[in-house]
Design an enzyme around this catalytic site. Structure first.
Site, short mmCIF file in Angstrom:
data_model
loop_
_atom_site.label_atom_id
_atom_site.label_comp_id
_atom_site.label_asym_id
_atom_site.label_seq_id
_atom_site.Cartn_x
_atom_site.Cartn_y
_atom_site.Cartn_z
N LYS A 112 0.90 -0.62 -0.12
CA LYS A 112 0.03 0.34 -0.22
C LYS A 112 0.87 1.28 -0.51
O LYS A 112 0.53 2.49 -0.56
CB LYS A 112 -1.24 -0.02 1.23
CG LYS A 112 -2.03 -1.08 1.26
CD LYS A 112 -2.98 -0.66 2.03
CE LYS A 112 -4.34 -1.59 1.61
NZ LYS A 112 -5.43 -1.46 2.62
N LYS A 195 -4.45 -10.13 -7.15
CA LYS A 195 -5.79 -9.82 -6.07
C LYS A 195 -7.01 -9.28 -6.38
O LYS A 195 -6.78 -8.25 -6.93
CB LYS A 195 -6.28 -9.98 -4.56
CG LYS A 195 -5.72 -8.62 -3.89
CD LYS A 195 -5.23 -8.82 -2.39
CE LYS A 195 -5.28 -7.91 -1.84
NZ LYS A 195 -5.19 -7.18 -0.35
N LYS A 198 -10.62 -3.83 -3.56
CA LYS A 198 -11.01 -2.46 -4.56
C LYS A 198 -10.48 -1.42 -4.25
O LYS A 198 -10.98 -0.31 -4.83
CB LYS A 198 -11.66 -1.98 -2.46
CG LYS A 198 -12.16 -2.91 -2.06
CD LYS A 198 -12.68 -2.35 -0.44
CE LYS A 198 -12.84 -3.44 0.77
NZ LYS A 198 -12.74 -2.82 1.59
P1 TYM Z 1 -10.69 -5.75 3.78
O1 TYM Z 1 -11.16 -4.41 4.38
O2 TYM Z 1 -9.51 -4.80 2.74
O3 TYM Z 1 -11.39 -6.95 3.60
C1 TYM Z 1 -12.64 -7.16 3.94
C2 TYM Z 1 -12.34 -8.58 4.15
O4 TYM Z 1 -12.48 -9.56 2.65
C3 TYM Z 1 -10.94 -10.38 2.22
N1 TYM Z 1 -10.92 -9.94 1.24
C4 TYM Z 1 -11.00 -11.11 -0.18
N2 TYM Z 1 -11.15 -12.31 0.42
C5 TYM Z 1 -11.19 -12.75 -0.79
N3 TYM Z 1 -10.20 -12.70 -2.22
C6 TYM Z 1 -10.14 -11.29 -2.13
N4 TYM Z 1 -9.53 -10.95 -3.46
C7 TYM Z 1 -10.08 -10.14 -1.01
N5 TYM Z 1 -9.97 -9.28 -0.91
C8 TYM Z 1 -10.02 -9.15 0.11
C9 TYM Z 1 -10.78 -9.89 3.61
O5 TYM Z 1 -9.66 -11.08 3.89
C10 TYM Z 1 -11.29 -9.32 4.65
O6 TYM Z 1 -11.09 -10.59 5.15
N6 TYM Z 1 -7.70 -4.86 8.21
C11 TYM Z 1 -8.53 -5.50 7.32
C12 TYM Z 1 -9.83 -5.16 8.38
C13 TYM Z 1 -10.03 -5.79 9.46
C14 TYM Z 1 -10.28 -6.81 10.05
C15 TYM Z 1 -10.06 -6.71 12.08
C16 TYM Z 1 -10.26 -7.87 10.32
C17 TYM Z 1 -9.85 -4.87 10.55
N7 TYM Z 1 -9.61 -5.40 11.68
C18 TYM Z 1 -9.94 -7.52 12.79
C19 TYM Z 1 -10.13 -8.95 11.05
C20 TYM Z 1 -10.54 -8.95 12.53
C21 TYM Z 1 -9.31 -5.22 5.61
O7 TYM Z 1 -8.59 -4.11 5.24
O8 TYM Z 1 -9.97 -5.87 4.78
#
Ligand code: TYM
Length: 326
Positions: A112, A195, A198
């Protein structure tokens, strides 16, 4: 007593099929068996620049997405991270336990920060994983359902919890990751080396949860394929592997059924059937989204924050007392 799960997503960009298949749909299944906390992590969102008005709107929209996906507010706690100040407070303590070297190894920060350059990245982006650890540890979480890209952050969370427990006495439950075997790593439709994301500048790479049938069909039609003609789960042909994985998840078929279904058929037919299956899969979700009004959402997240705070404050006061704060 039920075991606890915690997970969250950032209210940035548009949620896509990867988020749904890798995380959200598992949240829905797991809420039967676990006491679930699903957070809208708006503090994480501001590690990159955000327009305040858009962030506020997206925060509420994400609560709507959780509900439309099937998270049941009667069983699960849905809340907004910034409504529970203990998240930021515990982060500070964990940052004092974390090592520079540990955070420097985080691949997500490397990825990032690449765009704008490391020197210009916010310190928040660098310390992001400690906030994520605080999210999880405040609730004495047993299980964290996430996609593959969060695995390293989970490992750091476990390391920080173990270190704190060792230095100050048993305080935190050590959380286990829950990363599904299939769907944890959905790839871009335009470039399987990346991957589905967003923040991808090429919108054709992602199927967004609010894409209409036409857009979904077009994106799948334009998706890159590999050389060869067979439609199977061959790891060396990542584009077809990814598309077939999506097909498998949205239809609920076994690997073998998927392969049999497309034996002897060409890419054109495969893509047509895949598009229909994805459109059908997202239809109930998309219909549901429109029916959830803002007042109901405000009520759910307010109640959610109260419940979350009652647990978070108990953990934080234990932590503060152990490190020597009165
Ligand atoms: P975020 O908002 O990027 O994504 C949310 C969830 O989607 C999963 N994900 C994917 N799974 C499969 N294939 C993909 N291409 C893909 N892109 C995203 C992510 O793994 C995630 O589970 N840091 C985290 C948010 C967070 C969090 C937490 C998660 C903050 N605190 C505590 C669990 C526990 C994030 O940015 O997710």
């Amino acid at each position: 007593m039920k075991k606890r799960i915690f997970s969250g997503a950032q209210p940035t960009g548009r949620l896509h099929l990867g988020n749904y298949l890798g995380a959200l749909r598992n949240w829905v299944t797991l809420q039967d068996e676990y006491e679930a906390f699903y957070c809208i992590v708006n503090l994480h969102a501001i590690t990159l620049p955000q327009d305040p008005k858009t962030l506020r709107q997206k925060t509420l929209d994400l609560a709507r997405i959780y509900l439309a996906a099937g998270v049941d507010p009667e069983r699960s706690t849905i809340f907004i991270q910034s409504d529970v100040p203990e998240h930021a407070e515990l982060t500070w303590v964990l940052l004092c336990a974390a090592r520079m070297g540990e955070l420097e190894r985080m691949t997500q920060f490397k990825d990032k920060s690449q765009k704008g350059g490391r020197e210009r990245s916010s310190v928040g982006l660098f310390t992001y994983p400690a906030l994520m650890a605080a999210d999880i540890l405040l609730y004495q979480t047993d299980l964290v359902p996430v996609g593959q890209d969060q695995k390293q952050h989970l490992e750091l969370t476990r390391d920080l919890a173990e270190r704190f427990n060792r230095d100050f006495g048993e305080t935190f439950v050590i959380p286990e990751p829950y990363i599904p075997k299939t769907g944890a790593n959905i790839r871009s439709l335009q470039d399987p080396a990346k991957k589905m994301s967003k923040s991808d500048e090429n919108e054709a790479g992602a199927i967004f949860l609010d894409d209409d049938a036409d857009a979904i069909a077009k994106k799948i039609k334009r998706a890159v394929t590999d050389s060869g003609t067979e439609i199977n789960f061959d790891e060396t042909r990542p584009s077809i592997h990814n598309l077939l994985t999506i097909y498998q998840l949205v239809t609920g078929k076994s690997e073998q059924e998927c392969v049999e279904n497309f034996a002897g058929k060409g890419y054109g037919q495969f893509k047509g059937e895949l598009a229909d299956a994805v459109i059908e899969y997202l239809r109930p979700f998309q219909e549901q989204i429109a029916s959830i009004d803002d007042d109901a959402l405000h009520a759910f997240v307010k109640r959610g924050a109260e419940k979350a705070r009652s647990i978070a404050s108990a953990t934080l006061s234990d932590v503060f007392s152990k490190v020597g704060m009165s």
